[in-house]
Write a protein that holds these residues in place. Structure first.
Motif, PDB file in Angstrom:
ATOM      1  N   UNK A   5     -13.713  -7.122   2.165  1.00  0.00           N
ATOM      2  CA  UNK A   5     -12.559  -6.370   2.599  1.00  0.00           C
ATOM      3  C   UNK A   5     -11.557  -6.022   1.533  1.00  0.00           C
ATOM      4  N   UNK A   6     -11.911  -6.240   0.256  1.00  0.00           N
ATOM      5  CA  UNK A   6     -10.986  -5.853  -0.809  1.00  0.00           C
ATOM      6  C   UNK A   6     -10.809  -4.340  -0.793  1.00  0.00           C
ATOM      7  N   UNK A   7      -9.561  -3.882  -0.824  1.00  0.00           N
ATOM      8  CA  UNK A   7      -9.271  -2.462  -0.642  1.00  0.00           C
ATOM      9  C   UNK A   7      -9.499  -1.649  -1.908  1.00  0.00           C
ATOM     10  N   UNK A 226       7.730   4.071   0.397  1.00  0.00           N
ATOM     11  CA  UNK A 226       7.190   3.236   1.474  1.00  0.00           C
ATOM     12  C   UNK A 226       5.881   3.779   2.058  1.00  0.00           C
ATOM     13  N   UNK A 227       5.948   4.994   2.612  1.00  0.00           N
ATOM     14  CA  UNK A 227       4.788   5.508   3.336  1.00  0.00           C
ATOM     15  C   UNK A 227       3.569   5.707   2.445  1.00  0.00           C
ATOM     16  N   UNK A 228       3.761   6.381   1.324  1.00  0.00           N
ATOM     17  CA  UNK A 228       2.616   6.691   0.459  1.00  0.00           C
ATOM     18  C   UNK A 228       1.993   5.438  -0.164  1.00  0.00           C
ATOM     19  N   UNK A 232      -1.947   4.208   0.364  1.00  0.00           N
ATOM     20  CA  UNK A 232      -2.848   3.886  -0.747  1.00  0.00           C
ATOM     21  C   UNK A 232      -3.542   2.550  -0.505  1.00  0.00           C
ATOM     22  N   UNK A 233      -2.801   1.590   0.043  1.00  0.00           N
ATOM     23  CA  UNK A 233      -3.329   0.241   0.246  1.00  0.00           C
ATOM     24  C   UNK A 233      -3.978   0.053   1.609  1.00  0.00           C
ATOM     25  N   UNK A 234      -4.141   1.149   2.359  1.00  0.00           N
ATOM     26  CA  UNK A 234      -4.723   1.065   3.704  1.00  0.00           C
ATOM     27  C   UNK A 234      -3.903   0.166   4.622  1.00  0.00           C
TER      28      UNK A 234
END
Length: 325
Positions: A5-7, A226-228, A232-234
């Motif tokens: 599960x590593x992103x 915050x959002x972006x 990126x990190x799912x």
């Protein structure tokens, strides 16, 4: 690691500054991207590559205590060539790629072309590239050293324009603390000093001080800070916006109040920072994580309240990965 599960993964295209963390080779990149195809994972790049400097720009005989000497040793072309490599690989393998801490605006054209051609490419810049400029860095002031380097004022204005247009996706801290001794303040040698700037605590205020005068709104700041990054990190199903079902992560702040950066109001352990003495706009009064106050007007929670975040990744057999919150 992907199945666990590593992103995503990060690599350097140039010596990282730490011998235990070597940079990747071209063959490493092809093997890695082949493995990442179809996984939804992301490969993050420190985008500088070694180039052969022109003979008239040889810095070996110049003063290592002058910032201009250090800046000439890492020209824009180092970022250009690295980003050219990244864009070509991103297009070829169609794997999500992300350029960390972009400093050179000269590479923006390559990024735009790659995206128009269908590259799943994102890019960030940092608070120090948007706030500090080479013209104002005095000799021996090694607290300003980072890699890629802080460039000139004209370059900085181009970065702000790219943020406004959406070509740069997000702004991050690239927080890189070290003990003061590693900054070689005694000698003032930029080449021997640790490359990194501490700014995590000050990020909101650093950004807002300039952005609020350039027509950016609070909503723009939320998107970029915050959002972006959450996307990126799912993590955007839990973090990055005030939406039903998301964690109650809040910052209580006054956008108009101002403060001066001093040792007394810096909370990270090693307080050396290029922002000492700066007057910033936007004062954080409290921070709330999942509805619990973790910081309030100089006082912190007596115990850490973070927990693991479990991210479901269907492409990794629906196994979960844990992230610190």
């Amino acid at each position: 690691m992907i199945k666990a599960g590593v992103v995503g993964f990060k690599c350097f295209l140039i010596h990282s500054g730490v011998d235990e963390f070597p940079h990747v080779t071209d063959s490493d990149l092809h093997v890695t991207l082949e493995q990442l195809k179809g996984t939804g994972s992301v490969l993050l790049f420190h985008a500088e590559q070694e180039i052969q400097p022109p003979s008239d720009e040889d810095v070996s005989t110049s003063d290592p205590c002058e910032y201009s000497t250090f800046l000439r040793s890492r020209p824009d072309t180092m970022e250009m060539e690295a980003i050219r490599t990244v864009t070509q690989l991103c297009l070829r393998y169609q794997v999500r790629c992300h350029i960390v801490h972009l400093s050179s605006a000269q590479a923006l054209g390559l990024i735009q072309e790659a995206r128009l051609a269908g590259a799943p490419l994102t890019v960030e810049t940092t608070h120090h590239y948007l706030t500090l400029c080479a013209e104002n860095i005095p000799p021996r002031a090694t607290q300003f050293k980072c890699c890629p380097p802080i460039r000139g004022k004209a370059n900085q204005e181009q970065l702000w324009s790219a943020l406004k247009s959406g070509l740069i996706d997000m702004v991050v801290s690239d927080h890189s603390p070290c003990i003061p001794d590693l900054k070689t303040l005694q000698t003032g040698d930029f080449f021997q000093a640790w490359g990194g700037i501490s700014s995590l605590q000050l990020g909101l205020s650093l950004f807002w001080t300039t952005a609020s005068n350039k027509g950016f709104s609070v909503l723009d700041m939320v998107r970029l800070l915050c959002q972006k990054p959450a996307e990126l990190c799912c993590l955007d199903n839990q973090k990055g916006s005030l939406s039903p079902g998301h964690d109650a992560d809040l910052v209580i702040w006054d956008p108009d109040d101002e403060f001066e950066v001093k040792d007394a109001n810096i909370f990270h352990k090693n307080k050396l920072t290029p922002y000492l003495g700066c007057k910033l706009r936007g004062v954080v009064y409290a921070t709330v994580v999942r509805g619990k106050i973790v910081y309030s007007q100089g006082s912190f929670s007596p115990q850490p309240l973070g927990k693991h975040l479990f991210i479901t990744q269907p492409q990794a057999n629906e196994e979960q990965s844990s992230f610190a919150s």
